[in-house]
Write a protein that holds these residues in place. Structure first.
Motif, PDB file in Angstrom:
ATOM      1  N   ILE A 156       0.835  -1.212   0.000  1.00  0.00           N
ATOM      2  CA  ILE A 156       0.000   0.000   0.000  1.00  0.00           C
ATOM      3  C   ILE A 156       0.864   1.254   0.000  1.00  0.00           C
ATOM      4  O   ILE A 156       0.613   2.206  -0.759  1.00  0.00           O
ATOM      5  CB  ILE A 156      -0.949  -0.019   1.210  1.00  0.00           C
ATOM      6  N   ILE A 157       1.897   1.279   0.842  1.00  0.00           N
ATOM      7  CA  ILE A 157       2.785   2.449   0.900  1.00  0.00           C
ATOM      8  C   ILE A 157       3.477   2.662  -0.437  1.00  0.00           C
ATOM      9  O   ILE A 157       3.587   3.799  -0.935  1.00  0.00           O
ATOM     10  CB  ILE A 157       3.802   2.280   2.042  1.00  0.00           C
ATOM     11  N   LEU A 158       3.936   1.569  -1.052  1.00  0.00           N
ATOM     12  CA  LEU A 158       4.593   1.660  -2.367  1.00  0.00           C
ATOM     13  C   LEU A 158       3.649   2.244  -3.413  1.00  0.00           C
ATOM     14  O   LEU A 158       4.034   3.130  -4.198  1.00  0.00           O
ATOM     15  CB  LEU A 158       5.084   0.275  -2.790  1.00  0.00           C
ATOM     16  N   LEU A 159       2.408   1.772  -3.425  1.00  0.00           N
ATOM     17  CA  LEU A 159       1.426   2.290  -4.392  1.00  0.00           C
ATOM     18  C   LEU A 159       1.140   3.773  -4.155  1.00  0.00           C
ATOM     19  O   LEU A 159       0.982   4.544  -5.107  1.00  0.00           O
ATOM     20  CB  LEU A 159       0.131   1.480  -4.303  1.00  0.00           C
ATOM     21  N   LEU A 160       1.060   4.171  -2.888  1.00  0.00           N
ATOM     22  CA  LEU A 160       0.835   5.589  -2.585  1.00  0.00           C
ATOM     23  C   LEU A 160       1.957   6.461  -3.134  1.00  0.00           C
ATOM     24  O   LEU A 160       1.707   7.532  -3.712  1.00  0.00           O
ATOM     25  CB  LEU A 160       0.707   5.789  -1.078  1.00  0.00           C
ATOM     26  N   PHE A 161       3.199   6.006  -2.990  1.00  0.00           N
ATOM     27  CA  PHE A 161       4.320   6.792  -3.492  1.00  0.00           C
ATOM     28  C   PHE A 161       4.386   6.755  -5.018  1.00  0.00           C
ATOM     29  O   PHE A 161       4.744   7.757  -5.656  1.00  0.00           O
ATOM     30  CB  PHE A 161       5.636   6.295  -2.879  1.00  0.00           C
ATOM     31  N   GLU A 165       0.804  10.372  -4.121  1.00  0.00           N
ATOM     32  CA  GLU A 165      -0.192  10.896  -3.185  1.00  0.00           C
ATOM     33  C   GLU A 165       0.407  11.667  -2.001  1.00  0.00           C
ATOM     34  O   GLU A 165      -0.106  12.709  -1.622  1.00  0.00           O
ATOM     35  CB  GLU A 165      -1.075   9.751  -2.660  1.00  0.00           C
ATOM     36  N   PRO A 166       1.491  11.182  -1.375  1.00  0.00           N
ATOM     37  CA  PRO A 166       2.013  11.905  -0.197  1.00  0.00           C
ATOM     38  C   PRO A 166       2.654  13.244  -0.585  1.00  0.00           C
ATOM     39  O   PRO A 166       3.404  13.324  -1.551  1.00  0.00           O
ATOM     40  CB  PRO A 166       3.061  10.941   0.374  1.00  0.00           C
ATOM     41  N   ASP A 167       2.351  14.260   0.158  1.00  0.00           N
ATOM     42  CA  ASP A 167       2.981  15.566   0.016  1.00  0.00           C
ATOM     43  C   ASP A 167       3.484  15.963   1.413  1.00  0.00           C
ATOM     44  O   ASP A 167       2.736  16.490   2.229  1.00  0.00           O
ATOM     45  CB  ASP A 167       1.980  16.601  -0.508  1.00  0.00           C
ATOM     46  N   PHE A 168       4.761  15.718   1.661  1.00  0.00           N
ATOM     47  CA  PHE A 168       5.307  15.926   2.997  1.00  0.00           C
ATOM     48  C   PHE A 168       5.487  17.407   3.334  1.00  0.00           C
ATOM     49  O   PHE A 168       5.846  17.738   4.471  1.00  0.00           O
ATOM     50  CB  PHE A 168       6.614  15.147   3.159  1.00  0.00           C
ATOM     51  N   ASN A 169       5.229  18.274   2.370  1.00  0.00           N
ATOM     52  CA  ASN A 169       5.180  19.704   2.690  1.00  0.00           C
ATOM     53  C   ASN A 169       4.012  20.015   3.630  1.00  0.00           C
ATOM     54  O   ASN A 169       4.010  21.056   4.299  1.00  0.00           O
ATOM     55  CB  ASN A 169       5.042  20.529   1.412  1.00  0.00           C
ATOM     56  N   ARG A 170       3.012  19.116   3.644  1.00  0.00           N
ATOM     57  CA  ARG A 170       1.873  19.309   4.545  1.00  0.00           C
ATOM     58  C   ARG A 170       2.263  19.147   6.013  1.00  0.00           C
ATOM     59  O   ARG A 170       1.480  19.469   6.901  1.00  0.00           O
ATOM     60  CB  ARG A 170       0.766  18.307   4.202  1.00  0.00           C
ATOM     61  N   LEU A 171       3.465  18.626   6.272  1.00  0.00           N
ATOM     62  CA  LEU A 171       3.945  18.472   7.643  1.00  0.00           C
ATOM     63  C   LEU A 171       4.690  19.710   8.132  1.00  0.00           C
ATOM     64  O   LEU A 171       5.166  19.734   9.271  1.00  0.00           O
ATOM     65  CB  LEU A 171       4.871  17.253   7.752  1.00  0.00           C
ATOM     66  N   THR A 172       4.825  20.706   7.283  1.00  0.00           N
ATOM     67  CA  THR A 172       5.533  21.923   7.648  1.00  0.00           C
ATOM     68  C   THR A 172       4.545  23.077   7.808  1.00  0.00           C
ATOM     69  O   THR A 172       3.430  23.027   7.272  1.00  0.00           O
ATOM     70  CB  THR A 172       6.574  22.274   6.564  1.00  0.00           C
ATOM     71  N   PRO A 173       4.903  24.132   8.537  1.00  0.00           N
ATOM     72  CA  PRO A 173       6.151  24.306   9.307  1.00  0.00           C
ATOM     73  C   PRO A 173       6.115  23.499  10.597  1.00  0.00           C
ATOM     74  O   PRO A 173       5.066  23.387  11.236  1.00  0.00           O
ATOM     75  CB  PRO A 173       6.179  25.806   9.601  1.00  0.00           C
ATOM     76  N   VAL A 174       7.242  22.949  10.955  1.00  0.00           N
ATOM     77  CA  VAL A 174       7.336  22.117  12.148  1.00  0.00           C
ATOM     78  C   VAL A 174       7.293  23.003  13.397  1.00  0.00           C
ATOM     79  O   VAL A 174       7.972  24.029  13.475  1.00  0.00           O
ATOM     80  CB  VAL A 174       8.640  21.290  12.121  1.00  0.00           C
ATOM     81  N   LEU A 175       6.457  22.602  14.340  1.00  0.00           N
ATOM     82  CA  LEU A 175       6.328  23.294  15.631  1.00  0.00           C
ATOM     83  C   LEU A 175       5.980  24.778  15.457  1.00  0.00           C
ATOM     84  O   LEU A 175       6.469  25.630  16.213  1.00  0.00           O
ATOM     85  CB  LEU A 175       7.617  23.159  16.454  1.00  0.00           C
ATOM     86  N   ASP A 176       5.126  25.085  14.470  1.00  0.00           N
ATOM     87  CA  ASP A 176       4.783  26.491  14.268  1.00  0.00           C
ATOM     88  C   ASP A 176       3.920  27.037  15.407  1.00  0.00           C
ATOM     89  O   ASP A 176       3.844  28.255  15.603  1.00  0.00           O
ATOM     90  CB  ASP A 176       4.071  26.691  12.930  1.00  0.00           C
ATOM     91  N   HIS A 177       3.268  26.137  16.180  1.00  0.00           N
ATOM     92  CA  HIS A 177       2.498  26.575  17.353  1.00  0.00           C
ATOM     93  C   HIS A 177       3.247  26.298  18.657  1.00  0.00           C
ATOM     94  O   HIS A 177       2.663  26.379  19.743  1.00  0.00           O
ATOM     95  CB  HIS A 177       1.132  25.880  17.390  1.00  0.00           C
ATOM     96  N   GLY A 178       4.526  25.944  18.542  1.00  0.00           N
ATOM     97  CA  GLY A 178       5.326  25.661  19.726  1.00  0.00           C
ATOM     98  C   GLY A 178       5.235  24.207  20.168  1.00  0.00           C
ATOM     99  O   GLY A 178       4.568  23.377  19.539  1.00  0.00           O
ATOM    100  N   LEU A 179       5.905  23.921  21.263  1.00  0.00           N
ATOM    101  CA  LEU A 179       5.997  22.546  21.761  1.00  0.00           C
ATOM    102  C   LEU A 179       4.792  22.141  22.602  1.00  0.00           C
ATOM    103  O   LEU A 179       4.457  20.949  22.694  1.00  0.00           O
ATOM    104  CB  LEU A 179       7.280  22.410  22.587  1.00  0.00           C
ATOM    105  N   LYS A 180       4.114  23.110  23.191  1.00  0.00           N
ATOM    106  CA  LYS A 180       3.044  22.801  24.139  1.00  0.00           C
ATOM    107  C   LYS A 180       1.910  21.968  23.536  1.00  0.00           C
ATOM    108  O   LYS A 180       1.492  20.972  24.136  1.00  0.00           O
ATOM    109  CB  LYS A 180       2.488  24.097  24.731  1.00  0.00           C
ATOM    110  N   PRO A 181       1.377  22.313  22.328  1.00  0.00           N
ATOM    111  CA  PRO A 181       0.306  21.478  21.754  1.00  0.00           C
ATOM    112  C   PRO A 181       0.752  20.049  21.470  1.00  0.00           C
ATOM    113  O   PRO A 181      -0.041  19.113  21.591  1.00  0.00           O
ATOM    114  CB  PRO A 181      -0.054  22.217  20.463  1.00  0.00           C
ATOM    115  N   VAL A 182       2.016  19.895  21.096  1.00  0.00           N
ATOM    116  CA  VAL A 182       2.540  18.560  20.802  1.00  0.00           C
ATOM    117  C   VAL A 182       2.591  17.714  22.065  1.00  0.00           C
ATOM    118  O   VAL A 182       2.158  16.555  22.089  1.00  0.00           O
ATOM    119  CB  VAL A 182       3.939  18.662  20.155  1.00  0.00           C
ATOM    120  N   LEU A 183       3.114  18.303  23.145  1.00  0.00           N
ATOM    121  CA  LEU A 183       3.188  17.567  24.413  1.00  0.00           C
ATOM    122  C   LEU A 183       1.795  17.284  24.969  1.00  0.00           C
ATOM    123  O   LEU A 183       1.553  16.215  25.532  1.00  0.00           O
ATOM    124  CB  LEU A 183       4.011  18.364  25.428  1.00  0.00           C
ATOM    125  N   ALA A 184       0.870  18.236  24.795  1.00  0.00           N
ATOM    126  CA  ALA A 184      -0.501  18.030  25.270  1.00  0.00           C
ATOM    127  C   ALA A 184      -1.178  16.888  24.523  1.00  0.00           C
ATOM    128  O   ALA A 184      -1.980  16.144  25.103  1.00  0.00           O
ATOM    129  CB  ALA A 184      -1.305  19.319  25.107  1.00  0.00           C
TER     130      ALA A 184
END
Length: 370
Positions: A156-161, A165-184
């Motif tokens: 499945i992962i191979l077919l997606l690539f 389909e994956p656009d890893f730009n959707r994971l950026t910007p990293v920690l744009d709201h800080g660390l607190k939401p991630v830890l929560a």
């Protein structure tokens, strides 16, 4: 007297991986952190690693004993038996949750016209049969099922690539709201599910067929499955975006359905459903087995005395929740708060009791030498 069952290092490692995968890719864990949900999963797995270290340390203090024996040894016969009995109910409750997941998933994807009570009964009876045959049979299943499941995920992962389909730009910007939401998002929710559920292995490590505790195998398996779950979490966001992934009940199924443009393969979601069936069945079976094993240790009666009553309790309890929405709301809400007591608080108290007992023993020994 019951014959001592033994399981190998490979079986333990494969069981940890399959158990931890379970239904985890089905949900968007850490969704409160939005596109940083993969970071929340990373922090959750790191905290879970600390908890795993505590569990392994506890097991190394009593390598031949399971959780029930440790509780009665360190907390006293009656308090330890009471806590052990509550743990058995907790294991049965977790098994019930997986039975309901299996029934709902079957109704949503493969057998919408089949009454849910029939499919759930079949799953419980399947687990009952394996547990009746013993731990060695239960632990042989991952040797067969884990390679098959990982192969399906790989396809499945191979077919997606391939389809882009994956656009890893959707994971950026990293920690744009800080660390607190991630830890929560990570604490305590992701620690409780799935990483804190490693508590069940305090019931199982003592079955290892070699002296001591399978520390290295457990850590390697935990590390491998943690990386896999972090990647799957990131993949869901990369394909769907944080908005759709965050509101979907079953985001991974939606991710796979983005491959619907493929003309040579149809209904890939069935493949995903089979994978999830395997993970959920193993998870349900292991919690069921630990509930039975725990009651057996507390009552000194054979396992076969308790397989049917516990199975009946699990099956009946799986109908208590009104619908799947309520099931998910309880499972990802109040249930996670209760999990903290069984996965973190009580193991820490057990560890503290072991330290105090050990300190008292060393003090008495030094007094005798004087």
């Amino acid at each position: 007297m019951q014959q001592k069952e033994r399981i190998s290092s490979l079986q333990i490692a494969f069981m940890i991986m399959l158990f931890e995968i379970g239904s985890t890719p089905l949900f968007m864990l850490g969704g409160k952190a939005k596109h940083d949900s993969w970071l929340a999963m990373s922090f959750g797995s790191a905290a879970g690693l600390l908890l795993l270290g505590l569990l392994l340390w506890i097991q190394r203090r009593s390598p031949k004993q399971d959780l029930m024996a440790m509780l009665t040894l360190h907390f006293g016969r009656w308090p330890g038996s009471l806590i052990g009995g509550i743990y058995c109910l907790y294991f049965a409750y977790q098994s019930m949750r997986n039975v309901r997941d299996l029934g709902e998933l079957t109704a949503m994807t493969m057998l919408p016209m089949t009454p849910m009570w029939i499919t759930m009964l079949i799953f419980v009876l399947t687990a009952l049969y394996a547990i009746w045959k013993g731990a060695e049979v239960v632990f042989r299943l991952p040797e067969i099922l884990l390679p098959v499941m990982l192969s399906f995920y790989g396809i499945i992962i191979l077919l997606l690539f391939i389809m882009g389909e994956p656009d890893f730009n959707r994971l950026t910007p990293v920690l744009d709201h800080g660390l607190k939401p991630v830890l929560a998002a990570a604490l305590p929710d992701i620690v409780s599910f799935p990483f804190g559920q490693m508590i069940v292995f305090l019931m199982l490590w003592s079955l290892w067929d070699k002296p001591g505790v399978p520390t290295r195998q457990s850590l390697l398996a935990y590390g491998a499955v943690s990386l896999f779950l972090i990647f799957m979490n990131a993949l869901n966001v990369a394909v769907l975006g944080e908005g759709i992934a965050g509101i979907s009940q079953l985001p991974f199924l939606k991710t796979v359905r983005t491959l619907s443009s493929l003309k040579f393969i149809e209904r890939l979601d069935i493949l995903v459903t089979v994978q999830l069936f395997v993970g959920l069945l193993i998870k349900m079976m292991l919690f069921y087995y630990c509930a039975v094993k725990g009651i057996t240790g507390l009552t000194r009666k054979p396992v076969k005395w308790w397989v049917f009553p516990v199975g009946g309790l699990i099956y009946a309890a799986s109908f208590l929740e009104r619908d799947y929405t309520q099931h998910l709301a309880i499972g990802l809400g109040p249930s996670l708060r209760i999990d903290t007591i069984f996965q973190v608080v009580l193991p820490m108290l057990l560890g503290l009791s072991i330290l105090l007992r050990r300190g008292e023993h060393n003090l008495n020994r030094s007094v005798r030498k004087r």
